[in-house]
Design a protein around this motif. Sequence first.
Motif, PDB file in Angstrom:
ATOM      1  N   HIS A 286       9.220  -7.012 187.856  1.00  0.00           N
ATOM      2  CA  HIS A 286       9.238  -5.557 187.677  1.00  0.00           C
ATOM      3  C   HIS A 286       9.054  -4.846 189.017  1.00  0.00           C
ATOM      4  O   HIS A 286       9.732  -3.846 189.298  1.00  0.00           O
ATOM      5  CB  HIS A 286       8.123  -5.119 186.717  1.00  0.00           C
ATOM      6  CG  HIS A 286       8.427  -5.373 185.275  1.00  0.00           C
ATOM      7  ND1 HIS A 286       9.569  -4.916 184.662  1.00  0.00           N
ATOM      8  CD2 HIS A 286       7.709  -6.024 184.311  1.00  0.00           C
ATOM      9  CE1 HIS A 286       9.556  -5.268 183.383  1.00  0.00           C
ATOM     10  NE2 HIS A 286       8.447  -5.953 183.147  1.00  0.00           N
ATOM     11  N   GLU A 289      12.411  -5.408 191.137  1.00  0.00           N
ATOM     12  CA  GLU A 289      13.575  -4.677 190.634  1.00  0.00           C
ATOM     13  C   GLU A 289      13.393  -3.167 190.814  1.00  0.00           C
ATOM     14  O   GLU A 289      14.357  -2.449 191.111  1.00  0.00           O
ATOM     15  CB  GLU A 289      13.816  -5.004 189.160  1.00  0.00           C
ATOM     16  CG  GLU A 289      14.157  -6.459 188.866  1.00  0.00           C
ATOM     17  CD  GLU A 289      15.540  -6.865 189.360  1.00  0.00           C
ATOM     18  OE1 GLU A 289      16.282  -5.993 189.868  1.00  0.00           O
ATOM     19  OE2 GLU A 289      15.875  -8.065 189.251  1.00  0.00           O
ATOM     20  N   SER A 290      12.185  -2.706 190.639  1.00  0.00           N
ATOM     21  CA  SER A 290      11.927  -1.276 190.811  1.00  0.00           C
ATOM     22  C   SER A 290      12.074  -0.866 192.272  1.00  0.00           C
ATOM     23  O   SER A 290      12.668   0.178 192.588  1.00  0.00           O
ATOM     24  CB  SER A 290      10.523  -0.928 190.311  1.00  0.00           C
ATOM     25  OG  SER A 290      10.408  -1.174 188.922  1.00  0.00           O
ATOM     26  N   ALA A 293      15.741  -0.809 193.176  1.00  0.00           N
ATOM     27  CA  ALA A 293      16.414   0.379 192.654  1.00  0.00           C
ATOM     28  C   ALA A 293      16.101   1.609 193.512  1.00  0.00           C
ATOM     29  O   ALA A 293      16.994   2.399 193.838  1.00  0.00           O
ATOM     30  CB  ALA A 293      16.000   0.619 191.204  1.00  0.00           C
ATOM     31  N   ARG A 327      19.467   6.818 186.512  1.00  0.00           N
ATOM     32  CA  ARG A 327      19.212   5.467 186.004  1.00  0.00           C
ATOM     33  C   ARG A 327      17.966   4.879 186.654  1.00  0.00           C
ATOM     34  O   ARG A 327      17.147   4.228 185.999  1.00  0.00           O
ATOM     35  CB  ARG A 327      20.414   4.568 186.316  1.00  0.00           C
ATOM     36  CG  ARG A 327      21.650   4.832 185.487  1.00  0.00           C
ATOM     37  CD  ARG A 327      22.756   3.906 185.940  1.00  0.00           C
ATOM     38  NE  ARG A 327      23.958   4.038 185.132  1.00  0.00           N
ATOM     39  CZ  ARG A 327      25.087   3.360 185.369  1.00  0.00           C
ATOM     40  NH1 ARG A 327      25.148   2.519 186.389  1.00  0.00           N
ATOM     41  NH2 ARG A 327      26.139   3.536 184.593  1.00  0.00           N
ATOM     42  N   GLN A 330      14.661   6.300 185.263  1.00  0.00           N
ATOM     43  CA  GLN A 330      14.370   5.734 183.949  1.00  0.00           C
ATOM     44  C   GLN A 330      13.918   4.278 184.081  1.00  0.00           C
ATOM     45  O   GLN A 330      12.957   3.851 183.432  1.00  0.00           O
ATOM     46  CB  GLN A 330      15.597   5.814 183.042  1.00  0.00           C
ATOM     47  CG  GLN A 330      15.311   5.301 181.633  1.00  0.00           C
ATOM     48  CD  GLN A 330      16.550   5.297 180.739  1.00  0.00           C
ATOM     49  OE1 GLN A 330      17.637   5.669 181.168  1.00  0.00           O
ATOM     50  NE2 GLN A 330      16.385   4.863 179.501  1.00  0.00           N
ATOM     51  N   GLN A 331      14.582   3.505 184.937  1.00  0.00           N
ATOM     52  CA  GLN A 331      14.247   2.086 185.102  1.00  0.00           C
ATOM     53  C   GLN A 331      12.838   1.904 185.663  1.00  0.00           C
ATOM     54  O   GLN A 331      12.057   1.088 185.147  1.00  0.00           O
ATOM     55  CB  GLN A 331      15.258   1.423 186.044  1.00  0.00           C
ATOM     56  CG  GLN A 331      14.936  -0.031 186.359  1.00  0.00           C
ATOM     57  CD  GLN A 331      15.845  -0.612 187.435  1.00  0.00           C
ATOM     58  OE1 GLN A 331      16.925  -0.083 187.695  1.00  0.00           O
ATOM     59  NE2 GLN A 331      15.417  -1.699 188.055  1.00  0.00           N
ATOM     60  N   ASP A 334      10.169   3.016 183.206  1.00  0.00           N
ATOM     61  CA  ASP A 334      10.073   2.048 182.119  1.00  0.00           C
ATOM     62  C   ASP A 334       9.291   0.810 182.554  1.00  0.00           C
ATOM     63  O   ASP A 334       8.453   0.294 181.814  1.00  0.00           O
ATOM     64  CB  ASP A 334      11.477   1.655 181.657  1.00  0.00           C
ATOM     65  CG  ASP A 334      11.456   0.696 180.487  1.00  0.00           C
ATOM     66  OD1 ASP A 334      11.143   1.138 179.371  1.00  0.00           O
ATOM     67  OD2 ASP A 334      11.742  -0.508 180.695  1.00  0.00           O
ATOM     68  N   ALA A 335       9.564   0.331 183.768  1.00  0.00           N
ATOM     69  CA  ALA A 335       8.838  -0.843 184.274  1.00  0.00           C
ATOM     70  C   ALA A 335       7.351  -0.542 184.422  1.00  0.00           C
ATOM     71  O   ALA A 335       6.496  -1.376 184.089  1.00  0.00           O
ATOM     72  CB  ALA A 335       9.427  -1.279 185.613  1.00  0.00           C
TER      73      ALA A 335
END
Length: 393
Positions: A286, A289-290, A293, A327, A330-331, A334-335
């Motif tokens: 998490h 990936e965060s 992004a 996107r 939100q990602q 969410d994480a």
Amino acid sequence: MEENGDAHRLRCRVAEFVRRRVMPYEPVLDAGGPAAASALRELRDRARQEGLWALPLPAEQGGQGLALGEYAGLAEVEGASDHGPAALGSAPLLDVTMLGRHGSERVRALYPEQLTAGALRACYAMTEPDAPGTDPFLTATRAVEQADGSWTVSGRKWFVSGASGADLVTVLVRTDGEPGDREGLSLLVVPTGSAGFRVVRELPVFGASGQWEIEFDRVRVAADHLLGERGRALSIAAERLQLGRTLRCLRWLGQAQRAFDLLAERANSRTGSRGSLGTHQLVQRHVFESLLALRSTRPLVHEAVARIGAGLDAHVEVGLAKVAAARMLQQVADAAIQVHGAAGLGPDTPLPSLFRTGRAARILDGPDELHITSVARRVLRGYATAAVREALT
């Protein structure tokens, strides 16, 4: 982006103001009402005292005149809170810019300086219940020219941000033709105190306030409140939308960074029988990936900033940035919620609000699908044109 010493210090001051002054007031500001109005006045007074008021607004209107490229880094940290731009006086940037560039002499004399000072508030109305913002040619709200040159406006708009407390609304209207025609659209500046203007209802987005439906029932508007030329609304609207979407992307970066900070803090501080959450590979994923992004999106947004600041066409860059930033927010939110567990769903963190903003961002201000098809078509047209040129040489 690299910053010189002065720019870095200013960015730190803005970030500190938002973190220490604005964020503690968020529950009050979110609730609205007299307490929120009082809190906002206090924050604005503090921003003025600290020399942070209206940083990107034109100096001739009472702002501090920072260019878009200079303001971009500030917009990120300022936007970490939804209330940052209003508290620091940068919220009216779009309206002041549009009225200053396209308003009549009277409009320029009446409104931009008061908007910059925070004495007036403005909003922008484009989408209609039966005419989606993605297809403005379907606009049915009509302005009929009267014998004295004034206009009478009738129709409805919805999902108008901040309409309930606005003093002015810039509204997309049909001055000629019929819904579906590609010509005949104009922009009018309408004082909301005019007879026949009405706020119909609030439209909560995932339970959050801020969006409204409004009605015009034969509202009389002065002739000199037409923005630009009759029938040329879409060129002005496109200019506004490019800048507006880019500003929102910058602020979404700030909100995503806030969510990421909460994610990382939770991963380090939350411990169980097997150690801290940060030692678990799935939590580490998490984090990775965060961060990926965030860092992948930031250059796209600043590329759009650079092109707009240079006066260049930025349709492709803004489209890429808008989809990526929505996107990404939100990602990351969410994480962060996932790593917080049940705590991330409750009222003790801003994560539900950040996630809601990210999800709504993929629809409001142009859905992902609109930007995807628009960018792809432009790119493909460019290749087709290049192929034709090559064939002819």
